[in-house]
Design a protein around this motif. Structure first.
Motif, PDB file in Angstrom:
ATOM      1  N   ASP A 184       0.814  -1.213   0.000  1.00 52.38           N
ATOM      2  CA  ASP A 184       0.000   0.000   0.000  1.00 52.38           C
ATOM      3  C   ASP A 184       0.847   1.262   0.000  1.00 52.38           C
ATOM      4  O   ASP A 184       0.393   2.320  -0.435  1.00 52.38           O
ATOM      5  N   ASP A 185       2.063   1.173   0.532  1.00 48.88           N
ATOM      6  CA  ASP A 185       2.887   2.359   0.714  1.00 48.88           C
ATOM      7  C   ASP A 185       4.344   1.927   0.746  1.00 48.88           C
ATOM      8  O   ASP A 185       4.662   0.736   0.668  1.00 48.88           O
ATOM      9  N   ALA A 186       5.221   2.919   0.873  1.00 47.27           N
ATOM     10  CA  ALA A 186       6.665   2.652   0.878  1.00 47.27           C
ATOM     11  C   ALA A 186       7.311   3.360   2.057  1.00 47.27           C
ATOM     12  O   ALA A 186       6.768   4.324   2.607  1.00 47.27           O
ATOM     13  N   VAL A 187       8.470   2.874   2.442  1.00 40.48           N
ATOM     14  CA  VAL A 187       9.344   3.568   3.385  1.00 40.48           C
ATOM     15  C   VAL A 187      10.684   3.739   2.697  1.00 40.48           C
ATOM     16  O   VAL A 187      11.295   2.763   2.256  1.00 40.48           O
ATOM     17  N   PHE A 188      11.117   4.985   2.551  1.00 41.08           N
ATOM     18  CA  PHE A 188      12.412   5.247   1.943  1.00 41.08           C
ATOM     19  C   PHE A 188      13.535   4.872   2.907  1.00 41.08           C
ATOM     20  O   PHE A 188      13.440   5.102   4.118  1.00 41.08           O
ATOM     21  N   VAL A 189      14.601   4.316   2.349  1.00 42.14           N
ATOM     22  CA  VAL A 189      15.816   4.028   3.114  1.00 42.14           C
ATOM     23  C   VAL A 189      17.003   4.585   2.347  1.00 42.14           C
ATOM     24  O   VAL A 189      16.948   4.783   1.125  1.00 42.14           O
ATOM     25  N   THR A 190      18.091   4.877   3.053  1.00 37.71           N
ATOM     26  CA  THR A 190      19.285   5.378   2.386  1.00 37.71           C
ATOM     27  C   THR A 190      20.024   4.235   1.707  1.00 37.71           C
ATOM     28  O   THR A 190      19.835   3.063   2.036  1.00 37.71           O
ATOM     29  N   SER A 191      20.900   4.604   0.783  1.00 42.45           N
ATOM     30  CA  SER A 191      21.670   3.584   0.068  1.00 42.45           C
ATOM     31  C   SER A 191      22.617   2.838   0.991  1.00 42.45           C
ATOM     32  O   SER A 191      23.037   1.712   0.676  1.00 42.45           O
ATOM     33  N   ASP A 192      22.969   3.454   2.140  1.00 40.02           N
ATOM     34  CA  ASP A 192      23.841   2.766   3.094  1.00 40.02           C
ATOM     35  C   ASP A 192      23.060   2.144   4.249  1.00 40.02           C
ATOM     36  O   ASP A 192      23.626   1.803   5.290  1.00 40.02           O
ATOM     37  N   GLY A 193      21.730   2.003   4.070  1.00 38.01           N
ATOM     38  CA  GLY A 193      20.980   1.142   4.973  1.00 38.01           C
ATOM     39  C   GLY A 193      20.369   1.758   6.206  1.00 38.01           C
ATOM     40  O   GLY A 193      20.287   1.100   7.252  1.00 38.01           O
TER      41      GLY A 193
END
Length: 295
Positions: A184-193
């Protein structure tokens, strides 16, 4: 959401005292054409905005939204908004919002017309979508790489991370990708986790009995609803805090929520198909608080 009302705001200096700014507002037909073809908000997404939830005619957390509008303006090198002028515009707009049920007031500040008048600003009012299902049944989310590291906001301020800009194409693309993946939705994460935020919401997790949200030093938009809910939790005796959260820590959460001004608190039922427990009673208490009048 069909617009019910629209108000154009004529620019004044940030220190102008007024005290009555009624002469700087112009009501327009919300269904009629209003923007110039040279308007930079539509050509380049060059502007900022805020969405204020309205409950039974009462605009929620107006001061926090106005302060964040000014913060975004500073990051984007836009003229500082006169907060008293904008407050009066919100008051007028609220009279045109649903007086029973929920609505949304949007504040938009654009760089203006290319080679022409600048800035341009307006306020709109609409009835809110029905968010009952998300609040009661919850949402499934997937983690998506935001494409930068945790230290990028400090080293690349020109990316405008942490400002609520009109450039929402990436946010909308993330929501479409989440739905392609069955969520239903997303959570953004950084490329380094490390965990950031959702495309249109803040993340709150309960880990070992403590309510935490990702620290806003990672280019995160500081959420007005998250701030209000933390103050409420603290008044109820709960511990809250900010943390740099590794992505893996989401699987250690006792419960988690996406919170925003219009959807309010939506419990997360799964992250990347990893099932999370839902605290239905606590979620209901969150939304009772968030639906109460808050200035």
């Amino acid at each position: 959401m069909a617009l019910r009302f629209a108000l154009v705001i004529e620019p004044v200096g940030p220190e102008d005292e007024g005290p009555d700014f009624a002469g700087t507002f112009r009501t327009i037909d919300p269904s009629a054409p209003a923007l110039s073809v040279g308007e930079l908000s539509t050509q380049r997404g060059d502007g900022i905005f805020e969405s204020i939830g309205v409950v039974d005619g009462h605009p929620q957390e107006t001061q926090a939204h106005l302060e964040r509008l000014a913060h975004s303006a500073g990051i984007c090198d836009l003229p500082a908004p006169n907060l008293e002028q904008w407050r009066q515009a919100v008051t007028i707009a609220a009279t045109h919002a649903p007086q029973q049920g929920e609505g949304v007031i949007k504040l938009i500040l654009s760089r203006g017309v290319e080679h022409g008048p600048a800035p341009t600003a307006w306020v709109t009012v609409a009835a809110a979508a029905d968010n009952t299902s998300a609040r009661e049944r919850g949402v499934r989310v997937v983690t998506l790489d935001r494409g930068y590291g945790i230290d990028t906001p400090a080293t690349a301020p020109w990316l405008l991370l942490g400002a609520k800009t009109l450039s929402y194409a990436v946010n909308m693309a993330a929501l479409r990708e989440a739905r392609r993946r069955g969520a239903d939705d997303a959570v953004f994460v950084t490329s380094d986790g490390f965990v950031l935020e959702a495309p249109t919401a803040s993340l709150i997790a309960r880990i070992d009995g403590r309510f935490v949200t990702p620290a806003p030093n990672g280019g995160i938009l500081h959420g007005t609803t998250q701030l209000s809910l933390f103050a409420h939790l603290e008044s109820e005796g709960f511990e809250t805090g900010y943390a740099t959260l590794p992505t893996r820590s989401l699987r250690e959460a006792d419960a988690a929520w996406l919170v925003s001004s219009v959807r309010l608190a939506a419990p997360i039922t799964a992250i990347d198909d990893f099932e999370l427990a839902v605290d239905a009673g606590l979620t209901a208490s969150f939304n009772r608080y968030l639906l109460s009048p808050r200035d």
